[in-house]
Write an enzyme that holds these catalytic residues in place. Structure first.
Site, PDB file in Angstrom:
ATOM      1  CG  ASP A 183       9.402   0.678  -5.243  1.00 58.14           C
ATOM      2  OD1 ASP A 183       8.810   0.016  -4.374  1.00 58.14           O
ATOM      3  OD2 ASP A 183       9.733   1.863  -5.086  1.00 58.14           O
ATOM      4  CG  ASP A 215       2.875   0.902   0.488  1.00 57.77           C
ATOM      5  OD1 ASP A 215       3.497   1.297   1.479  1.00 57.77           O
ATOM      6  OD2 ASP A 215       2.675   1.605  -0.513  1.00 57.77           O
TER       7      ASP A 215
END
Length: 1213
Positions: free
Chosen positions: A454, A718
């Site tokens: 992540d 993102d």
């Protein structure tokens, strides 16, 4: 024939949108249907009829009546248990996590242990050894090791279960207060029942899942800590219904409360709850924000009252305490297959020797005139061969190592403690040590090929700092507000002047929105300091920013929110909170301002906000440009907007909202649909930019892991630009890297699929695989792909169902067959496409997947596991990483700012990403090497021990007679050879930890399975066979023509048994000494101590005293003293050991000289120049000239001494 699953690559000509996050993980085909698609009239009528029949949905038939225990005795609340017996479906509040009680412990534990194949096998052997016709070995040889293994495991299980008993008793007997006969009375947790109204005090645990009715705080707010539930220590708030807050504050009203709650059945979803409170003719919607869950703790609230909805085993924490999926290592599977191979070899060897027995009896038995060999049974040769088969199964049973699995578990446990104790993985700031949360995967840490990480909170710090904002395209700082957070460093004075002057009303509106649109809770300390409790670091940073610019959030109730706007306190009426979730990607609040106007404030991701803007937004382009700049600087962005709502519009919408909030079926979906209706035609104000810095040491760690040939994939939600810039910051991407995006990959894959299709068109049997690389360049390639492109490429995109009016006729067999063939064709196409994508991605040096959902993260991990058969590790810090962590072979959780969900689902945890290199390159590599050495030697020593019986069979008429004494057989694996190999498995190091980190290439052998595989296994088998040959035949040859010093020939069976046993013990213990790379006092003591223990026990067992006590059990009286006083036998033992070990020493010396491994190169003590001379001109000229030697003698000696000291630097091992 139209099919929804048919897919073509040209279907979406424009391709997916990189900015759009794909559909949610829980989305169904029905949720993707177009609202405008026509529906056949008959279908609509049928649907209405079905809905009318189902008044109460099946999933919401849990009914709880307050203060009425008799309510639950009704027949409809009973469920059948055994036969005709029934009991209430409502659980009591007592919990039971223990497995045994004093009566059931022994039978249940033994049953569980004998379900393991190895233990069951040895139990069968033990039974066979009690049959005198087939057993030549005492049953004690199997019983002692079996009892030891069973005993160690039983003691461990018993200790664990006693701890569970104590914990259960402690929890069940905690005090609580329950309303009985109109008064609160003290009781114990185990006596609480569903429907009871209870009182919980500050700092007390919540005893059951309860509906919050009221509390001591204004508006019945209640703060809870959920650390026991999800590991998070930050406080969360719960708020009761406004009606119960007003009417249920005192003891009398609580005792008279008779509300009925209709809600969902007990389940394990911690963040969801759907229910309705029916009271006094009204219905009130209930959600998770009004529920206090068992396991949480009341904080900052003096007391609260609640209605028990779920008790005991029905509570959500107990529903989540089920068994997690068991992960096993590659070596585990290999070890099991090797045990099966040994078992097959055992059967083949026993069958071969049984045939020899049959042949012996048929041809030599009748001619044998030795009367003392006759056993009195006239069995035919075939039957004697059958008995010999089972006899040799018993004699050779030690080929299957009974203590293998227990020894492996002991080694893994020790390695786990070493990880826990490693101070170099301890994070001082958070006081967080590394933690091995499982003891079964340590050696797999030494075989990692792919790491899936992540970004937020894993590579970055997840400590959010408000850096920039765009309001009409500007970016600013602060420094004037007396209520500001002292840590805040945003200091652009122009923005401050804009706020103070009020020239641009949008500037003030921007920060007013930040102070209103959130779910943050506020605390005030005794000295007046304001502390915010935020659900996420982002939200906390935004509210703090608003506070620092003069818009200070002060307090909230169920229906109001109070803000200090430029030191003027204003209270707004809250008409609705449209909360954030991972599907909506936004949050809105509807408030009535003091002027009476109704306004909606909204903040969210740019992708979803821009879809909902009013067409006439004049700053949308400028804001988008600013967003792109922020993304390129790796900042996290949110767009802010608002909308004025008329009274009529709000009234119409509020009716739909109330109806949706009371819905018992798909309430979340209904609310989302209602939210969509009001969140339209929004007016854009600007955007915020928050910085999330990289953690310390991330680029260095990634560089080290890359040198170990470990590929790192970053999976994040993102934006593409943000992810790409983080890639450069982490050095996953460099200026020399060729970056491929989704459209490039799609084109490459499409070309490859067409080539494969053309190649197989003429030849259906042609191989689908193509070894040709995708990238014909020596330049490093990296892949950046969005979630939308990922779905497009992997054919995971969900299709909208086309609703048509179809008359349903029974399908013919041909139609069904064609339908099945179409589905199989589509599935094969999808599989081939996915495999091609994995092959392409694995050619890249790094992969970054952005805008991906938690489900997609897990899918990517699963694809690499499936098509590459590679060992994977996933690392993350948040709840959205849990799926990925559970899917990978090894899951690592980082205890960061997003709580502890990832840690609680992980196999290993620590505080910083940089510790990953030590976990993998040091602990993982050591664990793998140690386990490989242990297994290789364990199999070797058992083969060397057992196969001596095999060679002896050719000289004893295949009679299943053993070479050794029975007690030696029983104690060989338990005492004589176990400790040295265990210590090698725990402590051995081929190189130090510093060299392991300095030379990451040392890690590669583990990835390639070079240290333990079937080749190594058969080498151990071959080594054991050769050792057993030497150990048998050298003493056998020595005993053929032997004469002792006293004129007697020590060539009896017992002396031979002592000689071979002694040679075996010395050989295997010295052999493990040769295999030891890292010598300590403990290792040396274990090797020589094991030999000493052997001699000590052997002389005791062969003494006359113990024979007198147990004459039938100890029959080797005086054998050891008699044999070992003969120098000839000592020479035989020395010769045997030398012949066993010297070839091994010679071969290893040759290999290390001609073909040294990486660890041999790094671990040897090679003389290396330390270059310790001065960097300026020395005194050579002065010395050779002879001048001033006497005068400068002292100085010169000092110089020479310093030169000698500096040149003698410490050398590597």
């Amino acid at each position: 024939m139209d099919t929804d699953y048919d897919t073509t690559f040209e279907e979406d000509s424009q391709g997916p949108n990189d900015e759009v996050v794909p559909y949610s993980d829980d989305e169904t085909d029905d949720e993707l249907e177009s609202p405008d698609s026509p529906e056949p009239e008959q279908n609509r009528i049928n649907k209405q009829a079905e809905q009318s029949r189902e008044q109460v949905p099946k999933e919401c038939n849990w009914q709880v009546k307050a203060n009425d225990r008799n309510f639950y005795d009704q027949p409809e609340f009973k469920k059948k248990t055994y036969l005709c017996f029934k009991k209430s479906k409502y659980s009591g509040n007592a919990i039971k996590t223990y497995k045994y009680n004093p009566i059931t412990f022994l039978p249940v534990n033994l049953f569980e242990q004998f379900k393991r194949a190895a233990n069951a096998y040895f139990l069968v052997l033990l039974i066979l050894q009690t049959i005198p016709q087939i057993s030549t070995v005492s049953w004690s040889t199997t019983l002692i090791p079996l009892l030891l293994v069973l005993g160690i495991t039983a003691i461990k299980d018993l200790v664990d279960d006693i701890a569970r008993h104590k914990m259960d008793n402690e929890i069940n007997n905690r005090p609580s207060e329950v309303i009985e006969n109109g008064r609160f009375k003290k009781t114990k947790w185990k006596n609480i029942q569903v429907g009871d109204v209870i009182k919980i005090h500050k700092n007390e645990f919540i005893p059951a899942d309860v509906l919050l009715l009221s509390s001591s705080d204004p508006n019945s707010l209640c703060y809870v800590e959920t650390a026991e539930l999800d590991g998070e220590t930050n406080l969360k708030f719960r708020m009761s219904l406004e009606v119960t807050d007003k009417l249920l504050q005192d003891e009398k009203s609580l005792a008279e409360f008779d509300g009925l709650v209709i809600c969902e059945e007990p389940n394990n979803r911690l963040d969801k709850f759907v229910g309705t409170l029916c009271w006094r003719g009204m219905s009130y919607p209930l959600d998770a924000d009004k529920i206090l869950l068992r396991g949480c703790t009341i904080r900052n609230t003096s007391y609260c009252h609640g209605l028990v909805l779920f008790a005991g085993a029905d509570t959500k924490i107990m529903r989540n305490s089920g068994k997690t999926r068991l992960k096993r290592t590659k070596i585990d599977y290999l070890m099991n297959y090797m045990v099966y191979t040994i078992f097959v070899l055992l059967i083949l060897a026993s069958a071969g020797l049984a045939i020899g027995q049959t042949f012996w009896e048929a041809n030599l038995g009748p001619a044998n005139v030795s009367w003392y060999l006759y056993d009195g049974n006239d069995y035919p040769p075939s039957y004697r061969g059958f008995l010999a088969f089972w006899g040799y199964i018993i004699v050779l049973n030690t080929m299957v190592p009974i203590s293998l699995y227990v020894s492996v578990e002991v080694i893994r446990l020790g390695q786990s403690y070493f990880i826990n104790w490693d101070l170099q993985m301890y994070h001082v700031e958070k006081d967080t040590p590394a933690k091995a949360r499982t003891t079964t995967l340590n050696e797999q840490l030494g075989q990692i090929q792919y790491i899936f990480s992540d970004k937020t909170g894993t590579l970055t710090q997840n400590i959010m700092t408000f850096k920039k904002c765009t309001i009409n395209g500007e970016t600013y700082d602060f420094g004037w507000n007396p209520l500001a957070d002292p840590k805040f460093t945003f200091t652009d004075h122009y923005l401050i002047e804009q706020i103070r002057s009020g020239k641009d009303p949008n500037v003030r509106l921007f920060f007013k929105l930040l102070s209103l649109c959130h779910t943050v809770m506020v605390e005030k300390t005794d000295d007046g300091e304001i502390i915010y409790q935020a659900a996420s670091p982002d939200e906390g940073a935004l509210v703090t920013a608003a506070r620092n610019f003069g818009f200070v959030f002060l307090s909230r109730t169920q229906s109001t929110i109070t803000v200090s706007e430029l030191e003027k306190e204003i209270t707004y009426e809250v008409l609705g909170i449209l909360d954030f979730n991972s599907d909506r990607k936004r949050m809105s609040i509807i408030v009535r301002e003091p002027s009476g106007n109704i306004r909606l404030y909204c903040k969210g991701a740019d992708t979803v906000i821009y879809e909902r803007l009013h067409p006439n937004n004049h700053i949308s382009e400028e804001t988008q440009e600013a967003l792109d700049v922020f993304a390129n600087e790796t900042l996290r962005t949110l767009c802010l907007c608002y909308k004025d709502i008329s009274e009529e519009e709000f009234e119409m919408w509020n009716k739909k909202y109330m109806a949706a909030s009371l819905s018992m079926v798909n309430r979340d979906e209904a609310l989302d649909k209602v939210y969509e209706e009001i969140e339209t035609n929004l007016v854009l104000l600007g955007a915020t930019a928050i910085e999330d810095k990289l953690q310390d040491g991330v680029p260095y760690t990634i560089s080290k892991l890359a040198k170990a040939d470990i590929k790192i994939w970053v999976l994040t939600g993102d934006k593409k630009e943000t992810a790409e810039n983080i890639g450069f910051a982490c050095e996953l991407l460099t200026e020399d890297t060729k970056i491929c995006y989704g459209e490039d990959i799609n084109a490459l894959l499409q070309t490859r699929m067409e080539n494969q299709k053309n190649r197989t068109a003429g030849n259906p049997d042609a191989a689908q695989d193509n070894s040709e690389p995708y990238f014909h360049t020596h330049q490093k390639c990296s892949l950046i792909i969005t979630g939308s492109w990922l779905n497009e490429i992997l054919l995971e995109k969900k299709k909208k169902k086309k609703k048509r009016l179809k008359l349903k006729f029974p399908r013919t067999a041909e139609e069904k067959q064609k339908d099945l063939a179409d589905k199989q064709k589509a599935y094969a196409l999808k599989e081939q496409r996915q495999k091609n994508f994995v092959d392409l991605a694995c050619e890249c040096s790094s992969v970054i997947c952005c805008r991906v959902t938690p489900k997609q993260k897990a899918m990517v991990v699963e694809l690499v596991k499936k098509y590459k058969k590679a060992i994977t590790l996933a690392i993350g810090d948040g709840a959205n990483d849990v799926n990925m962590i559970k899917t990978a072979h090894i899951g690592v959780g980082i205890s960061g700012q997003e709580g502890m969900q990832a840690v609680m689902s992980s196999d290993y945890s620590f505080a910083q990403f940089r510790y990953l290199q030590r976990l993998i390159l040091v602990h993982g590599r050591w664990s793998y090497i140690r386990m490989c050495k242990f297994l290789s030697f364990f199999f070797y020593k058992n083969f060397a021990f057992t196969l001596v019986h095999f060679w002896y069979s050719f000289f004893n008429g295949f009679s299943a007679q053993t070479v050794y004494e029975d007690w030696f057989i029983a104690l060989y694996n338990v005492l004589y050879s176990s400790l040295p190999v265990l210590l090698v498995g725990l402590l051995d190091q081929d190189v130090s930890d510093k060299l392991s980190l300095r030379f990451p290439r040392l890690y590669i052998p583990g990835q390639k399975d070079l240290l333990f595989n079937y080749k190594k296994f058969f080498l151990s088998l071959f080594h054991g066979i050769v050792t057993s040959l030497i150990i048998f035949f050298i003493p056998y040859g020595a005993f053929l023509l032997t004469m002792g010093q006293d004129g007697e020939a020590p060539s009896d069976y017992q002396s031979f048994a002592v000689t071979t046993a002694t040679a075996l013990i010395i050989t295997v213990n010295f052999q493990i000494g040769l295999d030891t790379s890292y010598w300590t006092f403990v290792n040396a003591f274990s090797v020589f101590g094991s030999i000493a223990i052997y001699f000590g026990i052997m002389f005791d067992l062969h003494s006359a005293g113990i024979h007198v006590l147990f004459p039938s059990k100890f029959i080797f009286t005086g054998a050891a003293p008699n044999a070992l006083r003969q120098p000839y036998l000592w020479l035989t033992i020395i010769l045997t050991v030398a012949v066993c070990l010297l070839p091994v020493v010679a071969i290893r010396f040759l290999c290390k000289t001609t073909r040294p491994s990486e660890s041999d190169k790094r671990g040897t003590s090679v003389r290396r120049s330390a270059y310790a001379f001065s960097h300026q001109k020395g005194y050579g000229d002065l010395i050779s000239s002879g001048r001033s030697i006497r005068r400068k003698k002292t100085t010169l000696n000092g110089v020479l001494e310093n030169g000698e000291e500096t040149s003698s630097s410490p050398q590597p091992r």
